[in-house]
Design a protein around this motif. Sequence first.
Motif, PDB file in Angstrom:
ATOM      1  N   PHE A  23       0.835  -1.200   0.000  1.00  9.43           N
ATOM      2  CA  PHE A  23       0.000   0.000   0.000  1.00  9.43           C
ATOM      3  C   PHE A  23       0.871   1.252   0.000  1.00  9.43           C
ATOM      4  CE2 PHE A  23      -3.651  -2.396   2.271  1.00  9.43           C
ATOM      5  CZ  PHE A  23      -4.165  -2.792   1.052  1.00  9.43           C
ATOM      6  N   GLY A  24       1.958   1.210   0.773  1.00  5.48           N
ATOM      7  CA  GLY A  24       2.846   2.364   0.840  1.00  5.48           C
ATOM      8  C   GLY A  24       3.529   2.647  -0.482  1.00  5.48           C
ATOM      9  N   GLU A  25       3.847   1.595  -1.230  1.00  2.00           N
ATOM     10  CA  GLU A  25       4.546   1.758  -2.503  1.00  2.00           C
ATOM     11  C   GLU A  25       3.606   2.104  -3.644  1.00  2.00           C
ATOM     12  OE1 GLU A  25       6.521  -1.935  -3.027  1.00  2.00           O
ATOM     13  OE2 GLU A  25       8.170  -1.466  -1.654  1.00  2.00           O
ATOM     14  N   ARG A  26       2.450   1.457  -3.689  1.00  2.00           N
ATOM     15  CA  ARG A  26       1.555   1.580  -4.842  1.00  2.00           C
ATOM     16  C   ARG A  26       0.282   2.368  -4.554  1.00  2.00           C
ATOM     17  NH1 ARG A  26       2.367  -2.452  -8.826  1.00  2.00           N
ATOM     18  NH2 ARG A  26       4.111  -3.840  -8.381  1.00  2.00           N
ATOM     19  N   GLY A  27       0.009   2.625  -3.270  1.00  2.00           N
ATOM     20  CA  GLY A  27      -1.262   3.225  -2.906  1.00  2.00           C
ATOM     21  C   GLY A  27      -2.330   2.150  -2.799  1.00  2.00           C
ATOM     22  N   GLU A  34      -3.719  -9.910  -4.951  1.00  2.00           N
ATOM     23  CA  GLU A  34      -2.719 -10.788  -5.545  1.00  2.00           C
ATOM     24  C   GLU A  34      -1.317 -10.265  -5.288  1.00  2.00           C
ATOM     25  OE1 GLU A  34      -6.460 -11.373  -8.005  1.00  2.00           O
ATOM     26  OE2 GLU A  34      -5.409  -9.721  -7.007  1.00  2.00           O
ATOM     27  N   GLN A  35      -1.135  -8.955  -5.402  1.00  2.00           N
ATOM     28  CA  GLN A  35       0.174  -8.356  -5.146  1.00  2.00           C
ATOM     29  C   GLN A  35       0.559  -8.474  -3.674  1.00  2.00           C
ATOM     30  OE1 GLN A  35      -0.920  -4.548  -6.728  1.00  2.00           O
ATOM     31  NE2 GLN A  35       0.092  -4.909  -8.687  1.00  2.00           N
ATOM     32  N   LEU A 107      -2.248   6.600   4.059  1.00  2.00           N
ATOM     33  CA  LEU A 107      -3.272   5.579   3.839  1.00  2.00           C
ATOM     34  C   LEU A 107      -4.644   6.066   4.285  1.00  2.00           C
ATOM     35  CD1 LEU A 107      -1.517   2.250   4.935  1.00  2.00           C
ATOM     36  CD2 LEU A 107      -1.932   3.095   2.621  1.00  2.00           C
ATOM     37  N   LEU A 108      -4.690   6.719   5.446  1.00  2.00           N
ATOM     38  CA  LEU A 108      -5.967   7.231   5.951  1.00  2.00           C
ATOM     39  C   LEU A 108      -6.548   8.263   4.995  1.00  2.00           C
ATOM     40  CD1 LEU A 108      -8.150   7.494   8.123  1.00  2.00           C
ATOM     41  CD2 LEU A 108      -6.666   9.137   9.304  1.00  2.00           C
ATOM     42  N   ALA A 109      -5.708   9.187   4.539  1.00  2.00           N
ATOM     43  CA  ALA A 109      -6.178  10.233   3.628  1.00  2.00           C
ATOM     44  C   ALA A 109      -6.657   9.624   2.309  1.00  2.00           C
ATOM     45  CB  ALA A 109      -5.060  11.246   3.371  1.00  2.00           C
ATOM     46  N   GLU A 110      -5.904   8.667   1.767  1.00  2.00           N
ATOM     47  CA  GLU A 110      -6.293   8.058   0.497  1.00  2.00           C
ATOM     48  C   GLU A 110      -7.593   7.270   0.650  1.00  2.00           C
ATOM     49  OE1 GLU A 110      -4.815   4.855  -2.895  1.00  2.00           O
ATOM     50  OE2 GLU A 110      -3.513   5.279  -1.184  1.00  2.00           O
ATOM     51  N   TYR A 111      -7.697   6.501   1.727  1.00  2.00           N
ATOM     52  CA  TYR A 111      -8.892   5.676   1.889  1.00  2.00           C
ATOM     53  C   TYR A 111     -10.130   6.544   2.115  1.00  2.00           C
ATOM     54  CZ  TYR A 111     -11.664   1.580   3.025  1.00  2.00           C
ATOM     55  OH  TYR A 111     -12.613   0.584   3.002  1.00  2.00           O
ATOM     56  N   ALA A 112      -9.959   7.637   2.863  1.00  2.00           N
ATOM     57  CA  ALA A 112     -11.081   8.548   3.066  1.00  2.00           C
ATOM     58  C   ALA A 112     -11.561   9.108   1.731  1.00  2.00           C
ATOM     59  CB  ALA A 112     -10.677   9.679   4.004  1.00  2.00           C
ATOM     60  N   ALA A 113     -10.621   9.421   0.836  1.00  2.00           N
ATOM     61  CA  ALA A 113     -10.989   9.938  -0.486  1.00  2.00           C
ATOM     62  C   ALA A 113     -11.662   8.849  -1.332  1.00  2.00           C
ATOM     63  CB  ALA A 113      -9.750  10.477  -1.196  1.00  2.00           C
TER      64      ALA A 113
END
Length: 213
Positions: A23-27, A34-35, A107-113
């Motif tokens: 998640f940190g590398e790819r979002g 699978e990844q 991660l929190l900011a991306e998931y909230a969006a």
Amino acid sequence: MARTRPYRAQTRRKVLDAAYVVFGERGIAGTSLEQVAAVAGLTKGAVYSNFRSKDELVLTLMEEHAADRITKSLQAMETDLTPSQVAHQVGVVLAQEMRADAGWHRLLAEYAALTRRDPAGAEGLRQGRREVRDAVAGVLDRLVETFGVTLPMPSADLAIVVLALGNGLALETEIEPEGVRDDLFAQVLGIIASDVVTVVADTAADAQDVPVG
């Protein structure tokens, strides 16, 4: 017979650790289960046996991280310190964690969006954040019980302020690391705690001035 298959808890741990890396590398949006499985050295089925979806995996990661921070905050609460000193110690711990684990805030900011157009994901995030707020409020209530102080607002409201402050400072740190001092979080929490002490002192003084009979 020797056990050749990993315990379920070990598999779950591998999945969570791998998910944080990927998640940190790819979002979140750019990552598939699978990844995650590939990085964890597991099959896709092993991942799905522990987490039904990517959303559940993300929410579990956030919940685990929040619990870890709360535990560390509790460990900073020593009864021989004043409320202001406790707040400073907690602020130092949270600031260190904030800088060391900036990825959690991304991660929190991306998931909230991402969940703005996903009602199910949004509800899961809301529930998770409610649980975090309740846990932080519990820490504040423990502070009240330990030191006999009065909070300037309900613990549930103050918990939101503390979380928002941490998230906001983390974002500013991500944008400009040099612009946010290491002790800024601790200093602000110390100011809040000083206000608590002031309220208690004023209340005690008012009580002494009230005529009896």
